[in-house]
Design a protein around this motif. Structure first.
Motif, PDB file in Angstrom:
ATOM      1  N   TRP A   6       1.193  -5.503  -2.884  1.00  0.00           N
ATOM      2  CA  TRP A   6       2.088  -4.351  -2.844  1.00  0.00           C
ATOM      3  C   TRP A   6       2.299  -3.809  -4.257  1.00  0.00           C
ATOM      4  O   TRP A   6       2.691  -4.554  -5.170  1.00  0.00           O
ATOM      5  N   ASN A   7       2.034  -2.524  -4.433  1.00  0.00           N
ATOM      6  CA  ASN A   7       2.487  -1.827  -5.646  1.00  0.00           C
ATOM      7  C   ASN A   7       3.936  -1.437  -5.414  1.00  0.00           C
ATOM      8  O   ASN A   7       4.235  -0.540  -4.622  1.00  0.00           O
ATOM      9  N   ILE A   8       4.848  -2.094  -6.123  1.00  0.00           N
ATOM     10  CA  ILE A   8       6.270  -1.943  -5.819  1.00  0.00           C
ATOM     11  C   ILE A   8       6.970  -0.872  -6.664  1.00  0.00           C
ATOM     12  O   ILE A   8       8.156  -0.630  -6.480  1.00  0.00           O
ATOM     13  N   GLN A   9       6.247  -0.238  -7.617  1.00  0.00           N
ATOM     14  CA  GLN A   9       6.853   0.802  -8.454  1.00  0.00           C
ATOM     15  C   GLN A   9       8.185   0.313  -9.036  1.00  0.00           C
ATOM     16  O   GLN A   9       9.217   0.937  -8.867  1.00  0.00           O
ATOM     17  N   TRP A  10       8.117  -0.847  -9.728  1.00  0.00           N
ATOM     18  CA  TRP A  10       9.283  -1.528 -10.304  1.00  0.00           C
ATOM     19  C   TRP A  10      10.459  -1.609  -9.318  1.00  0.00           C
ATOM     20  O   TRP A  10      11.614  -1.524  -9.674  1.00  0.00           O
ATOM     21  N   ALA A  11      10.099  -1.801  -8.025  1.00  0.00           N
ATOM     22  CA  ALA A  11      11.068  -1.971  -6.935  1.00  0.00           C
ATOM     23  C   ALA A  11      11.875  -0.706  -6.664  1.00  0.00           C
ATOM     24  O   ALA A  11      12.986  -0.776  -6.124  1.00  0.00           O
ATOM     25  N   ARG A  12      11.316   0.444  -7.012  1.00  0.00           N
ATOM     26  CA  ARG A  12      11.999   1.722  -6.787  1.00  0.00           C
ATOM     27  C   ARG A  12      11.523   2.339  -5.486  1.00  0.00           C
ATOM     28  O   ARG A  12      10.348   2.657  -5.315  1.00  0.00           O
ATOM     29  N   GLY A  13      12.448   2.527  -4.556  1.00  0.00           N
ATOM     30  CA  GLY A  13      12.119   3.108  -3.274  1.00  0.00           C
ATOM     31  C   GLY A  13      12.115   4.624  -3.314  1.00  0.00           C
ATOM     32  O   GLY A  13      12.494   5.241  -4.317  1.00  0.00           O
ATOM     33  N   VAL A  14      11.715   5.235  -2.205  1.00  0.00           N
ATOM     34  CA  VAL A  14      11.716   6.695  -2.147  1.00  0.00           C
ATOM     35  C   VAL A  14      13.147   7.233  -2.158  1.00  0.00           C
ATOM     36  O   VAL A  14      13.351   8.432  -2.398  1.00  0.00           O
ATOM     37  N   ASP A  15      14.126   6.366  -1.927  1.00  0.00           N
ATOM     38  CA  ASP A  15      15.530   6.761  -2.051  1.00  0.00           C
ATOM     39  C   ASP A  15      16.001   6.718  -3.497  1.00  0.00           C
ATOM     40  O   ASP A  15      17.184   6.933  -3.776  1.00  0.00           O
ATOM     41  N   GLU A  16      15.080   6.418  -4.426  1.00  0.00           N
ATOM     42  CA  GLU A  16      15.314   6.370  -5.869  1.00  0.00           C
ATOM     43  C   GLU A  16      16.172   5.181  -6.304  1.00  0.00           C
ATOM     44  O   GLU A  16      16.553   5.095  -7.463  1.00  0.00           O
ATOM     45  N   LYS A  17      16.416   4.249  -5.400  1.00  0.00           N
ATOM     46  CA  LYS A  17      17.148   3.035  -5.745  1.00  0.00           C
ATOM     47  C   LYS A  17      16.164   1.940  -6.147  1.00  0.00           C
ATOM     48  O   LYS A  17      15.144   1.730  -5.483  1.00  0.00           O
ATOM     49  N   VAL A  18      16.465   1.250  -7.242  1.00  0.00           N
ATOM     50  CA  VAL A  18      15.664   0.111  -7.688  1.00  0.00           C
ATOM     51  C   VAL A  18      16.310  -1.161  -7.142  1.00  0.00           C
ATOM     52  O   VAL A  18      17.444  -1.483  -7.497  1.00  0.00           O
ATOM     53  N   ASP A  19      15.584  -1.873  -6.290  1.00  0.00           N
ATOM     54  CA  ASP A  19      16.174  -3.025  -5.607  1.00  0.00           C
ATOM     55  C   ASP A  19      15.108  -4.099  -5.382  1.00  0.00           C
ATOM     56  O   ASP A  19      14.449  -4.129  -4.344  1.00  0.00           O
ATOM     57  N   PRO A  20      14.925  -5.018  -6.345  1.00  0.00           N
ATOM     58  CA  PRO A  20      13.934  -6.091  -6.164  1.00  0.00           C
ATOM     59  C   PRO A  20      14.210  -6.961  -4.944  1.00  0.00           C
ATOM     60  O   PRO A  20      13.259  -7.442  -4.304  1.00  0.00           O
ATOM     61  N   HIS A  21      15.491  -7.172  -4.620  1.00  0.00           N
ATOM     62  CA  HIS A  21      15.817  -7.990  -3.452  1.00  0.00           C
ATOM     63  C   HIS A  21      15.251  -7.354  -2.185  1.00  0.00           C
ATOM     64  O   HIS A  21      14.797  -8.062  -1.274  1.00  0.00           O
ATOM     65  N   ARG A  22      15.276  -6.030  -2.114  1.00  0.00           N
ATOM     66  CA  ARG A  22      14.751  -5.332  -0.932  1.00  0.00           C
ATOM     67  C   ARG A  22      13.253  -5.581  -0.776  1.00  0.00           C
ATOM     68  O   ARG A  22      12.748  -5.694   0.357  1.00  0.00           O
ATOM     69  N   ILE A  23      12.543  -5.663  -1.881  1.00  0.00           N
ATOM     70  CA  ILE A  23      11.106  -5.932  -1.829  1.00  0.00           C
ATOM     71  C   ILE A  23      10.838  -7.286  -1.172  1.00  0.00           C
ATOM     72  O   ILE A  23      10.010  -7.400  -0.254  1.00  0.00           O
ATOM     73  N   ILE A  24      11.523  -8.309  -1.639  1.00  0.00           N
ATOM     74  CA  ILE A  24      11.302  -9.653  -1.084  1.00  0.00           C
ATOM     75  C   ILE A  24      11.765  -9.716   0.364  1.00  0.00           C
ATOM     76  O   ILE A  24      11.089 -10.305   1.230  1.00  0.00           O
ATOM     77  N   ASP A  25      12.907  -9.101   0.670  1.00  0.00           N
ATOM     78  CA  ASP A  25      13.398  -9.107   2.046  1.00  0.00           C
ATOM     79  C   ASP A  25      12.392  -8.464   2.991  1.00  0.00           C
ATOM     80  O   ASP A  25      12.125  -8.982   4.086  1.00  0.00           O
ATOM     81  N   HIS A  26      11.803  -7.355   2.566  1.00  0.00           N
ATOM     82  CA  HIS A  26      10.850  -6.685   3.453  1.00  0.00           C
ATOM     83  C   HIS A  26       9.556  -7.483   3.584  1.00  0.00           C
ATOM     84  O   HIS A  26       8.989  -7.582   4.681  1.00  0.00           O
ATOM     85  N   ALA A  27       9.096  -8.058   2.483  1.00  0.00           N
ATOM     86  CA  ALA A  27       7.887  -8.883   2.557  1.00  0.00           C
ATOM     87  C   ALA A  27       8.106 -10.049   3.519  1.00  0.00           C
ATOM     88  O   ALA A  27       7.205 -10.386   4.306  1.00  0.00           O
ATOM     89  N   ARG A  28       9.278 -10.637   3.496  1.00  0.00           N
ATOM     90  CA  ARG A  28       9.575 -11.745   4.417  1.00  0.00           C
ATOM     91  C   ARG A  28       9.635 -11.263   5.858  1.00  0.00           C
ATOM     92  O   ARG A  28       9.291 -12.009   6.781  1.00  0.00           O
ATOM     93  N   GLN A  29      10.077 -10.036   6.074  1.00  0.00           N
ATOM     94  CA  GLN A  29      10.086  -9.490   7.428  1.00  0.00           C
ATOM     95  C   GLN A  29       8.661  -9.287   7.937  1.00  0.00           C
ATOM     96  O   GLN A  29       8.397  -9.447   9.136  1.00  0.00           O
ATOM     97  N   MET A  30       7.753  -8.956   7.023  1.00  0.00           N
ATOM     98  CA  MET A  30       6.360  -8.759   7.415  1.00  0.00           C
ATOM     99  C   MET A  30       5.705 -10.062   7.843  1.00  0.00           C
ATOM    100  O   MET A  30       4.955 -10.094   8.829  1.00  0.00           O
TER     101      MET A  30
END
Length: 280
Positions: A6-30
């Motif tokens: 995953w290219n995580i764009q320094w954990a920045r979502g399209v909502d412009e929030k930077v959230d590394p925890h969200r990256i790991i949470d979503h990967a675990r959901q996958m």
């Protein structure tokens, strides 16, 4: 073995929030993944949109206890306050990692905006045997630079295969032999589409007994088009398309059981890919 890249764009979502925890949470959901390959990880880099000084390399390691974290830094510059700003790639593996290598990719002169690029390589020990898991993030702005980086990756792979044929002699301490393998997985944001000449260059056969790298999507999905992995929400740089891939040597391609592009998440500007291998 379940692998996510995953290219995580320094954990920045399209909502412009930077959230590394969200990256790991979503990967675990996958998936209950064994290996996680991340590109565009930042440390102490508040210049990046929405970012702060968090060391994401350290944070991702903390969020995955029991995983070995192998980082490779492409951009390493002073922060003006006695520290360093760093930007690069990260492999996290629940399976044991023997030798870890960091490769600086060719950085030719180019007038377009560009930056140093790296490939991180982790020798992951599996029931199948040792496997070189590599991840990278190639140049977007310059096809010339990207072609040079592709050739650098090909040389890295060729040399690893040669070391498998001709193992180095044993020696003490730093000369002690470590596991080696021609078997490899290459993941990352290649910044080129499936019909790009650069991808054909990367997949081209080698001379001798060096195993080629094979795109796993057509292996598992046939003629079905690659799903879009970038530009889904923002078409500033072009229409939605596939820029992210998982490649493997033929022995591992035969053991690939499934590949999934998650095109729904908006936790980054790129989409994660999940591949499952039968390595028992």
């Amino acid at each position: 073995m379940k692998l996510i890249t995953w290219n995580i764009q320094w954990a920045r979502g399209v909502d412009e929030k930077v959230d590394p925890h969200r990256i790991i949470d979503h990967a675990r959901q996958m998936a209950d993944f064994d290996v996680l390959c991340l590109q565009e990880v930042a440390a102490n880099f508040p210049d990046l949109d929405g970012n702060d000084r968090t060391d994401q390399f350290a944070l991702f390691s903390e969020l995955l206890p029991g995983f070995t974290a192998i980082e490779a830094i492409g951009v390493d510059v002073p922060d003006g306050a006695g520290g360093r700003k760093r930007f690069g790639n990260l492999v996290l593996s629940r399976l044991p990692v023997a030798q870890a290598l960091r490769h600086v990719l060719p950085w030719e002169a180019a007038a377009t905006r560009n930056m140093p690029r790296v490939l991180v390589e982790a020798m992951v020990e599996t029931p199948f045997g040792p496997i070189r898991v590599m991840t990278t993030h190639l140049e977007y702005s310059s096809p010339i630079l990207r072609a040079a980086q592709v050739e650098g990756i090909r040389q890295i792979h060729r040399m690893a295969a040669a070391r498998q044929v001709t193992p180095r002699a044993a020696g003490p301490h730093t000369y002690a032999p470590t596991p080696n393998a021609a078997s490899a997985i290459l993941t990352g944001d290649f910044n080129m589409r499936p019909d790009d000449a650069g991808l054909a260059q990367l997949l081209a056969p080698f001379e001798g007994d060096v195993p080629p790298l094979i795109d796993l999507w057509p292996v598992l999905k046939g003629s079905e088009p690659h799903p879009p992995s970038a530009f889904i929400c923002d078409q500033t740089y072009g229409p939605p398309g596939c820029l992210d891939f998982v490649l493997a040597t033929p022995d591992l391609a035969q053991r690939a059981r499934s590949i999934t592009y998650d095109i729904e998440t908006r936790a980054s500007d790129h989409q994660p890919i999940l591949v499952e291998f039968d390595l028992g």
